[in-house]
Design an enzyme around this catalytic site. Structure first.
Site, PDB file in Angstrom:
ATOM      1  CD  GLU A  40      -2.449   1.065   2.859  1.00  0.00           C
ATOM      2  OE1 GLU A  40      -3.522   1.661   2.997  1.00  0.00           O
ATOM      3  OE2 GLU A  40      -1.891   0.415   3.783  1.00  0.00           O
ATOM      4  CE  LYS A 106      -7.456   0.614   4.084  1.00  0.00           C
ATOM      5  NZ  LYS A 106      -6.405   1.423   4.741  1.00  0.00           N
ATOM      6  CB  CYS A 142      -3.814  -1.711   4.999  1.00  0.00           C
ATOM      7  SG  CYS A 142      -2.794  -1.335   6.457  1.00  0.00           S
TER       8      CYS A 142
END
Length: 263
Positions: A40, A106, A142
């Site tokens: 990321e 995300k 993440c």
């Protein structure tokens, strides 16, 4: 399928980070990797004002990644930031290479531990998968690792693995949580999980993003198959995709779900 996890540290300059992506992609390709996964925020590290750096998926940074992937004959997955509504950005994974062109924004934003990612980042709205040589892989970023629904959605879409890119924050217990969550998500969905994070900022000079390293590859039975320490390093490993079917025959958590109970 041979994959590589590029556990590096990126800084605030997208141009310099792009040169790192090229260097590490060529190293991974020389080692025979078909898919190379970067962390990321590969485009620019956190702590940098993101909106001025964000570029569209057809912008110069993404196009340069495409050229790197094409030149090496690999599929590159790298974290970048794309413009979003309201002056925010999307925390985007670009997946590109011969026969592959996909992106993932995300979904789960890191409004936790005293930080509010949603103030500067707009959430994504749907899962994404890619097909590489007939093998389907999901994409995650993440904080997504705390939400098993996404990984099960990948499995339901036919994925045998999830590629997880992170810039995992340091703190008490965070390493234990990282390893536990990655292993749990592999077990939840009976998929391979290849999780790569930014290296620990204490292992290199200069301005670097928050990260703890410790990238790892976990099999569909939840066992760790390969791992790194805190320093910048390249991990190259093979995924046995046939193992997924064998594990699902024994551990039938997907087949035994009763979603009607929870509606």
């Amino acid at each position: 399928m041979r994959i590589a996890l590029s556990q590096l540290t990126t800084g605030p300059d997208p141009g310099k980070n792009l040169r790192l992506v090229e260097e590490w992609t060529r190293r991974a390709a020389d080692a025979g990797a078909r898919v190379i996964v970067f962390p990321e925020a590969s485009m620019a590290c956190f702590g940098t004002p993101l909106a001025p750096l964000a570029q569209p998926l057809d912008g110069p940074w993404a196009d340069a990644v495409r050229e790197i992937a094409e030149a090496t004959g690999t599929v590159v997955v790298a974290g970048m930031f794309t413009p979003a509504d309201g002056g925010r950005v999307a925390n985007t994974l670009l997946a590109t290479g011969p026969g592959v062109e996909e992106s993932y924004d995300k979904i789960h934003l890191y409004d936790a531990f005293g930080f509010r990612e949603s103030e500067t980042v707009a959430p994504g709205s749907h899962p994404s998968v890619i097909d590489v040589d007939g093998i389907r892989l999901g994409l995650a970023t993440c904080y997504d690792v705390r939400f098993p629904e996404l990984f099960r959605a990948h499995a339901d879409a036919g994925a045998v693995g999830t590629l997880l890119a992170a810039s995992w924050g340091a703190g008490p217990g965070k390493l234990d949580q990282w390893e536990l969550l990655v292993r749990a998500r592999a077990l939840d969905a009976t998929v391979w999980v290849a999780a790569v994070g930014q290296a620990d900022p204490g292992t290199g000079p200069g301005a670097v993003p928050t990260g703890i390293g410790h990238s790892l590859v976990v099999g569909p039975d939840g066992t760790v198959r390969a791992f790194l320490g805190a320093e910048p390093e390249l991990l190259v490993t093979d995924l046995n995709v046939e193992e997924v079917g064998a594990v699902r025959e024994k551990t039938s958590v997907l087949a035994n779900r009763r979603p009607e109970v929870w509606r």
